[in-house]
Design a protein around this motif. Structure first.
Motif: not given
Length: 169
Positions: A14-27, A63-66, A76-82
């Motif tokens: 959620q934070r990454a979708q709002q533009g938080d780069e540190q949250a995205y890196a941690a994710l 697909a992060r915005q979806t 959502w994540f495991f569907a992508i990973a599979s």
């Protein structure tokens, strides 16, 4: 993924979708670990686990915005990973089906440009001399001077198709 990891990754997304780069890196760091564990538990210790991880992270990035924050993150994540894991598995099986495994290496061919005893140079020159002048010129330029079809065609005033046909004959 534990319930706590689920909450944390959902929050990071959620934070990454709002533009938080540190949250995205941690994710991405967390998803790298989760993806590697997910793939290893299904595929074993294959050499291309990192390909699965990379493909998954690229797909998540694309697909992060979806991702809908009102829904659970793990499905959502495991569907992508599979999906990515299956794609990489298919690619690796396709590649391995064409590989030939052997314990014996093929014999080394002589170095490029080295003289070979089994080539009769005089016979090659005699054969070349017996060709019509135009054909001999095309062969000499393409095979001995290593010119391209385009270059030979331009220099001799021929079409590229005519050069190819002449060389083939």
């Amino acid at each position: 993924m534990t319930p706590q990891q689920e909450r944390q990754t959902a929050l990071l997304m959620q934070r990454a979708q709002q533009g938080d780069e540190q949250a995205y890196a941690a994710l991405l760091v967390e998803l790298t670990r989760v993806t590697r564990q997910f793939a290893r538990s299904r595929l074993g210790a294959v050499m291309w686990i990192d390909d699965v991880v990379q493909e998954t992270l690229l797909a998540v990035h694309g697909a992060r915005q979806t991702y809908d924050p009102s829904r659970p993150f793990a499905p959502w994540f495991f569907a992508i990973a599979s999906s990515r894991m299956i794609d990489v598995l298919r690619r690796e099986r396709r590649i391995s089906s064409r590989q030939v495994v052997t314990d014996v290496l093929p014999e080394r061919v002589g170095d490029v440009g080295s003289e070979r005893d089994d080539v009769d140079v005089d016979a090659v020159h005699a054969a070349l001399a017996s060709l019509p002048p135009r054909q001999r010129d095309v062969i000499e330029r393409m095979k001995f001077r290593d010119q391209s079809v385009r270059d030979v065609a331009g220099e001799l005033g021929m079409s590229e198709s005519a050069v190819k046909v002449t060389a083939q004959r």
